[in-house]
Design a protein around this motif. Structure first.
Motif, mmCIF file in Angstrom:
data_model
loop_
_atom_site.group_PDB
_atom_site.id
_atom_site.type_symbol
_atom_site.label_atom_id
_atom_site.label_comp_id
_atom_site.label_asym_id
_atom_site.label_seq_id
_atom_site.Cartn_x
_atom_site.Cartn_y
_atom_site.Cartn_z
ATOM 1 N N ASP A 76 -32.684 -9.407 39.907
ATOM 2 C CA ASP A 76 -33.650 -8.480 39.306
ATOM 3 C C ASP A 76 -35.033 -9.111 39.181
ATOM 4 N N LYS A 79 -36.579 -9.359 42.668
ATOM 5 C CA LYS A 79 -37.076 -8.057 43.125
ATOM 6 C C LYS A 79 -38.399 -7.718 42.452
ATOM 7 N N HIS A 80 -38.502 -8.017 41.177
ATOM 8 C CA HIS A 80 -39.732 -7.739 40.433
ATOM 9 C C HIS A 80 -40.903 -8.557 40.990
ATOM 10 N N CYS A 82 -41.165 -9.760 44.005
ATOM 11 C CA CYS A 82 -41.484 -9.190 45.325
ATOM 12 C C CYS A 82 -42.403 -7.983 45.177
ATOM 13 N N LEU A 83 -42.084 -7.134 44.226
ATOM 14 C CA LEU A 83 -42.893 -5.939 43.988
ATOM 15 C C LEU A 83 -44.307 -6.318 43.538
ATOM 16 N N MET A 84 -44.404 -7.348 42.684
ATOM 17 C CA MET A 84 -45.710 -7.780 42.176
ATOM 18 C C MET A 84 -46.583 -8.390 43.270
ATOM 19 N N SER A 85 -45.962 -8.860 44.348
ATOM 20 C CA SER A 85 -46.750 -9.492 45.405
ATOM 21 C C SER A 85 -47.641 -8.489 46.139
ATOM 22 N N ARG A 86 -47.235 -7.235 46.151
ATOM 23 C CA ARG A 86 -48.010 -6.152 46.777
ATOM 24 C C ARG A 86 -48.387 -6.437 48.233
ATOM 25 N N GLY A 90 -43.540 -8.762 50.805
ATOM 26 C CA GLY A 90 -42.915 -8.521 49.503
ATOM 27 C C GLY A 90 -42.037 -7.282 49.525
ATOM 28 N N LYS A 91 -42.517 -6.212 50.162
ATOM 29 C CA LYS A 91 -41.731 -4.983 50.280
ATOM 30 C C LYS A 91 -40.467 -5.234 51.093
ATOM 31 N N ARG A 94 -38.033 -7.350 49.031
ATOM 32 C CA ARG A 94 -37.458 -6.540 47.950
ATOM 33 C C ARG A 94 -36.391 -5.609 48.513
ATOM 34 N N GLN A 95 -36.660 -4.964 49.635
ATOM 35 C CA GLN A 95 -35.677 -4.070 50.236
ATOM 36 C C GLN A 95 -34.427 -4.848 50.648
#
Length: 136
Positions: A76, A79-80, A82-86, A90-91, A94-95
């Motif tokens: 978790d 994943k967070h 990864c999302l913050m990397s923008r 990162g996407k 995260r996937q």
């Protein structure tokens, strides 16, 4: 599925190395500074744990092991981050983690882990039974 990030299993729980995630996200910022920034708001020993890893370095013609600070992240938390990397990377990471988590939670995988836990419990009971029988 290509392995973007190496997943390890600690106490039957999937975790991600912060150094591996840093590398996979292709972050140019120094690891320690990146982790200090991205770990804010997370709880140590709940979302992540501190670990030491070793790396080989050349030293006067020989090889020496040098310890590096690393962190074992919950999926978790990874994943967070990864999302913050923008970023596209990162996407993608995260996937990858979401897909791994889905596979981890299929009924077959849950059942396999339950069987493994039951086998460990049976072995523990057998060995304690053996000890009790020796005392008789």
């Amino acid at each position: 599925m290509n392995e973007l990030i190496k997943i390890t299993y600690e106490a039957e729980t999937p975790t991600v190395s912060a150094r591996e995630l840093h590398k996979s996200l292709e972050i140019s910022k120094r690891f320690s500074a990146w982790f200090d920034t991205n770990s804010q708001g997370f709880v140590e020993n709940e979302d992540y744990t501190s670990v030491l890893t070793g790396t080989e370095v050349q030293n006067n013609g020989g090889v020496q092991i040098r310890e590096l600070q690393d962190y074992s992240l919950s999926v978790d938390m990874a994943k967070h981050i990864c999302l913050m990397s923008r970023t596209d990377k990162g996407k993608q990471c995260r996937q990858y983690l979401i897909d791994l988590e889905k596979a981890w939670n299929t009924p077959e995988q849950v059942f396999a882990r339950a069987l493994k836990m039951a086998d460990k419990e049976i072995e523990k009971l057998k060995s304690s039974n053996t000890v009790l029988m020796e005392d008789v």
